[in-house]
Design a protein around this motif. Structure first.
Motif, PDB file in Angstrom:
ATOM      1  N   ALA A 190       8.395  -3.212   2.847  1.00 58.05           N
ATOM      2  CA  ALA A 190       7.696  -3.500   1.598  1.00 58.05           C
ATOM      3  C   ALA A 190       6.574  -2.481   1.449  1.00 58.05           C
ATOM      4  O   ALA A 190       5.812  -2.249   2.392  1.00 58.05           O
ATOM      5  N   ILE A 191       6.514  -1.831   0.278  1.00 64.53           N
ATOM      6  CA  ILE A 191       5.435  -0.892  -0.021  1.00 64.53           C
ATOM      7  C   ILE A 191       4.737  -1.404  -1.270  1.00 64.53           C
ATOM      8  O   ILE A 191       5.388  -1.658  -2.282  1.00 64.53           O
ATOM      9  N   GLN A 192       3.420  -1.547  -1.171  1.00 62.79           N
ATOM     10  CA  GLN A 192       2.682  -2.046  -2.323  1.00 62.79           C
ATOM     11  C   GLN A 192       1.312  -1.394  -2.423  1.00 62.79           C
ATOM     12  O   GLN A 192       0.743  -0.991  -1.413  1.00 62.79           O
ATOM     13  N   ALA A 193       0.827  -1.295  -3.658  1.00 65.09           N
ATOM     14  CA  ALA A 193      -0.542  -0.850  -3.904  1.00 65.09           C
ATOM     15  C   ALA A 193      -1.475  -1.995  -3.545  1.00 65.09           C
ATOM     16  O   ALA A 193      -1.184  -3.159  -3.836  1.00 65.09           O
ATOM     17  N   LEU A 194      -2.571  -1.655  -2.891  1.00 63.84           N
ATOM     18  CA  LEU A 194      -3.507  -2.678  -2.456  1.00 63.84           C
ATOM     19  C   LEU A 194      -4.787  -2.666  -3.281  1.00 63.84           C
ATOM     20  O   LEU A 194      -5.249  -1.612  -3.700  1.00 63.84           O
ATOM     21  N   LEU A 196      -1.482   2.870  -0.991  1.00 65.04           N
ATOM     22  CA  LEU A 196      -0.235   2.152  -0.766  1.00 65.04           C
ATOM     23  C   LEU A 196      -0.130   1.809   0.713  1.00 65.04           C
ATOM     24  O   LEU A 196      -0.488   2.625   1.569  1.00 65.04           O
ATOM     25  N   SER A 232       7.417  -8.752   3.943  1.00 63.77           N
ATOM     26  CA  SER A 232       6.246  -8.918   3.070  1.00 63.77           C
ATOM     27  C   SER A 232       4.987  -9.302   3.831  1.00 63.77           C
ATOM     28  O   SER A 232       3.887  -9.083   3.352  1.00 63.77           O
ATOM     29  N   ALA A 279       7.066   6.614  -3.293  1.00 60.54           N
ATOM     30  CA  ALA A 279       6.261   5.553  -3.899  1.00 60.54           C
ATOM     31  C   ALA A 279       4.951   6.095  -4.454  1.00 60.54           C
ATOM     32  O   ALA A 279       4.508   5.683  -5.541  1.00 60.54           O
TER      33      ALA A 279
END
Length: 180
Positions: free
Chosen positions: A6-10, A66, A72, A117
């Motif tokens: 999972a790659i997400q902006a924080l 990211l 998750s 990403a």
């Protein structure tokens, strides 16, 4: 990779909640010899100081961070940043910075996932030109070349490796967004 990544902006709040994981990631990379701006051994205090500065920059809207995790809820195993704050005459330009992949997650394609990403995040932020730099001949250097980044040239003796040895730096650029 065996487990989904999972790659997400924080947000600054989410980074603060994972601060120790980010410190562990940075220390692991420096201990592994990565030239990412720090000398070895990197203390937990210095790593924490660095990340608190990044969190403050994130709060000011100067950058995107990211984070990559296994699943998750897993620990942070990779990170990359996009510096948005630029000179007034460069609103279209962003700097890709601090690509970090934990030693336990290397050679599994995570760097390529993070790079793709951050390019997408740059486009979403309205950036059309990205720049970055790395040490020639490294895994990161080969990653950027495979991903289609254009090398500009090499600056001899630009930085020091974590052990104090001088190293050259290769600068890259890439256009992103529609029509590129």
């Amino acid at each position: 990779m065996s487990e989904a990544i999972a790659i997400q902006a924080l947000t600054a709040e989410a980074m603060t909640a994972r601060l120790e994981e980010f410190c562990d990631l940075l220390i692991d990379c420096v201990d592994g010899g990565a030239s990412v701006g720090f000398m070895a051994p990197l203390s937990a205090e210095r790593a924490r100081e660095f990340w608190l500065g990044i969190i403050a920059s994130l709060e000011r809207g100067e950058r995107i961070v990211l984070a990559a995790t296994r699943g998750s809820g897993g620990p942070v195993i990779g990170s990359v940043q996009l510096v948005l704050a630029q000179a007034d005459n460069q609103p279209h330009h962003g700097d890709v910075s601090k690509m970090l992949v934990h030693s336990s997650a290397r050679r599994q394609g995570l760097g390529a996932l993070l790079l793709a990403a951050i390019e997408t995040a740059a486009i979403e932020a309205g950036k059309t030109l990205l720049v970055l730099d790395t040490v020639p001949g490294t895994v990161a250097d080969r990653l950027y070349q495979r991903a289609g980044w254009t090398p500009i040239g090499i600056i001899p003796g630009f930085a020091l490796m974590p052990d104090g040895a001088p190293c050259d730096t290769r600068v890259f650029w890439r256009r992103v967004g529609p029509g590129n």
